[in-house]
Each structure stands twice: as C-alpha cells, then as structure tokens.
Motif scaffolding. Sequence first.
Motif, short mmCIF file in Angstrom:
data_model
loop_
_atom_site.label_atom_id
_atom_site.label_comp_id
_atom_site.label_asym_id
_atom_site.label_seq_id
_atom_site.Cartn_x
_atom_site.Cartn_y
_atom_site.Cartn_z
N VAL A 27 -13.21 88.40 73.53
CA VAL A 27 -12.11 87.59 73.47
C VAL A 27 -12.59 85.98 73.38
N VAL A 28 -12.29 85.29 72.29
CA VAL A 28 -12.52 84.07 72.01
C VAL A 28 -11.33 83.20 71.97
N ILE A 29 -11.26 82.16 72.66
CA ILE A 29 -10.18 81.21 72.69
C ILE A 29 -10.59 79.95 71.92
N VAL A 30 -9.89 79.61 70.70
CA VAL A 30 -10.38 78.45 70.12
C VAL A 30 -9.13 77.32 70.29
N THR A 31 -9.68 76.40 70.69
CA THR A 31 -8.45 75.24 70.93
C THR A 31 -9.32 73.85 70.65
N GLY A 32 -8.78 72.65 70.96
CA GLY A 32 -9.25 71.34 70.72
C GLY A 32 -8.38 70.60 70.06
N MET A 33 -9.03 69.40 69.52
CA MET A 33 -8.01 68.39 68.98
C MET A 33 -7.25 68.72 67.47
N SER A 34 -5.99 68.46 67.39
CA SER A 34 -5.35 68.62 66.21
C SER A 34 -6.06 68.12 65.10
N GLY A 35 -6.22 68.79 64.10
CA GLY A 35 -7.17 68.35 62.85
C GLY A 35 -8.54 68.39 62.82
N ALA A 36 -9.07 68.98 64.08
CA ALA A 36 -10.54 68.96 64.17
C ALA A 36 -11.20 70.33 63.48
N GLY A 37 -10.18 71.32 62.99
CA GLY A 37 -10.59 72.53 62.57
C GLY A 37 -10.24 73.63 63.12
N ARG A 38 -9.45 73.73 64.16
CA ARG A 38 -8.94 75.06 64.69
C ARG A 38 -8.61 76.18 63.62
N THR A 39 -7.82 75.85 62.47
CA THR A 39 -7.53 76.70 61.73
C THR A 39 -8.45 77.33 60.82
N THR A 40 -9.39 76.38 60.38
CA THR A 40 -10.52 76.95 59.88
C THR A 40 -11.58 77.96 60.71
N ALA A 41 -11.74 77.37 61.76
CA ALA A 41 -12.40 78.45 62.80
C ALA A 41 -11.92 79.56 62.95
N GLY A 42 -10.26 79.91 62.95
CA GLY A 42 -9.76 81.09 62.90
C GLY A 42 -9.80 81.85 61.95
N ASP A 43 -9.95 81.22 60.50
CA ASP A 43 -10.17 81.90 59.35
C ASP A 43 -11.66 82.50 59.36
N VAL A 44 -12.62 81.75 59.93
CA VAL A 44 -14.01 82.35 59.76
C VAL A 44 -13.97 83.68 60.64
N LEU A 45 -13.48 83.59 62.04
CA LEU A 45 -13.48 84.68 62.52
C LEU A 45 -12.77 85.80 62.15
N GLU A 46 -11.73 85.54 61.22
CA GLU A 46 -10.95 86.53 60.62
C GLU A 46 -11.63 87.27 59.59
N ASP A 47 -12.41 86.47 58.75
CA ASP A 47 -13.53 86.97 57.84
C ASP A 47 -14.40 87.74 58.28
N ARG A 48 -14.98 87.52 59.89
CA ARG A 48 -16.14 88.37 60.33
C ARG A 48 -15.16 89.66 61.04
N GLY A 49 -14.27 89.76 60.77
CA GLY A 49 -13.56 90.99 61.45
C GLY A 49 -12.80 90.90 62.62
N TRP A 50 -12.59 89.77 63.12
CA TRP A 50 -11.70 89.55 64.44
C TRP A 50 -10.34 89.53 64.00
#
Length: 310
Positions: A27-50
């Motif tokens: 389990v990975v929890i991605v958080t941080g500043m709004s506008g810093a790239g949370r959604t992009t990080a989630g897209d990368v994880l999803e592309d890797r099968g998460w």
Amino acid sequence: MTPHDDIPAQAAERQAPAADRTGRQDVVIVTGMSGAGRTTAGDVLEDRGWYVVDNLPPAMIVHLMDATADDPQRQKVAAIVDVRSRDFTTELARALEDLGGLGYRPRVVFVDSSDEALVRRFDAVRRPHPLQGEGLLLDGIRRERRMLADLRSNADVVVDTSNYNVHQLSAKIDSLVTADSSHSLRLSTMSFGFKYGVPLDADIVLDLRFLPNPYWNPELRAFTGKDAAVRDYVLGQELAGVFLDHAEHLLRTAVKGYLLEGRRFVTVAVGCTGGKHRSVAVAENLALRLGDLVDHGVQLTTFHRDLGRE
C-alpha cells in the motif's frame, strides 16, 4: 571499523516489508501540496498495475484495504489523499496507525513544489487553491503548507516536482515503487545547481561552491562532471579529497542511524553553481565510495537534476 559494521542483524529484519512477513497487500499513500503532482503520481501507479483510488478520505483507507484484501488483482493499492478538512492530518495519522496495527507497512509519498511553481501552475489552469477562500492564491498555498508540515516531515519520501516535467515525475514515482524490496534503505545522491534552487526533497545538502569552478576554464566549460577531464580536475583538488573523506564518514554514520530508525528513502543533494561540473563529479564519486553499503541493505542510486539545463 566503519560506522555500519555494528548494525544489529535484527535491524535488517525489522525493516523487511510487511508483505514479506504477513503476505498482506502493498500500500502506497500519495499526498502533498495541491498542484504538486498527486494526480500524475496516481496515473503512474495505475499504469504500473496498481489499484488507485483518488480523493479518498483518510478514514476510508483501512476500509479500502479490507475491501480489496481477497482480490488477487488488487494486491498493490494506492490511495491519493488531499486536504479536505482541518482534521485531515489527524485522520491520516490515525489511519496510518490503524494500518500498522493490522500488519500493513504503508509507504507515504509526499509531493511538493516551491510556492513559485505552484502559483504558476494554478495560474495556468485558472483555478483557485482549495484553501484560498477569499484571500490570494499564495495565502491558500501557505495555509496548506502549514497544515501539512508535520505530515511532510514524517513522510517516507518527499518528491520535489518544482523542476520536473510530467515525464520526469513519472520516472521518479516509477523508481520509488519499483525499488528493490530486498533493500531496507534507498540512498540517492542527487547533483543540482544552486541557481535553480535547493531541492525541497533533500535530506542532506552538501555545498561544493568552495571548489574552483571548471566553468571558468575554457577547455573544460563544454564538458560535464561525467567526463574524465572535468572529473579529474574536480577530484584532483586537495580540498575535494578532504571534503569527500569527511562526507563519506558522515554518510556512513547517517546510514547506520537511518537503518536503525526504519527510514526507507534518503536523498543526499550535492550542489554547485550550475549543477553541471563539480556537483556531478562529486555525486558520482560519493556513490562509488559507498558502493559496499549494498551488502548492508542499502540500494544506491544517482540522479543529476540540472544536468543539461545550461
């Protein structure tokens, strides 16, 4: 005896991922500043099968793990969480504690950017900051930064996206989640240029601007710290050798403590003026000097943030 020679054998065992001990999901929890790239990080994880769930309230994270525990297609779960209330940090801290009690070992990835970068991004999309209210955009950014200060300091890894494009951020997130699970600690040496800003995700910063700058040598200016001529020039300085000896001893001592404290990601930022000559040569040399740490549960990587920007 080097500082890591007396690391207790049980330290490496204690750092083993929960999945290795319990068979539970990753389990990975991605958080941080709004506008810093949370959604992009989630897209990368999803592309890797998460299996990725965005905008999940922290209180629902444990329920998410329970709901997916028996699904063989959802054994790698990522939750993207952001500030929605004043109780956000308390709720997330409670969720992390509950996950630990159930045998999970979540990795918390905090994405961050400089205030200037965040302002540019919000201006580009013409959207207000979620905590802006009736104030200025920068007011909302600073309010969120204060709210998340403790969470940032306790995250497993901080990713500074100020100078990243989408492709660079994708590569960074990908490297974090695909790190060799047989290692307890990932130690990254990053070269950078001070004129482009100090990396926000640096745990240790080393300043090499006291060494002669190869930029002012016409025969070396066009080359980088990866080239033999520049490398020999930088490392051939008497003070460079003294500095590297002390830096190596410092990092070996720090690694011992990081392993005992359960740190999993550490970034050593090595800076010079432009991030092209001195910092690159020294970052590469430090990684070479510390190569034997792989036998003590350490994965070594080297990254040159600003190489090629000039």
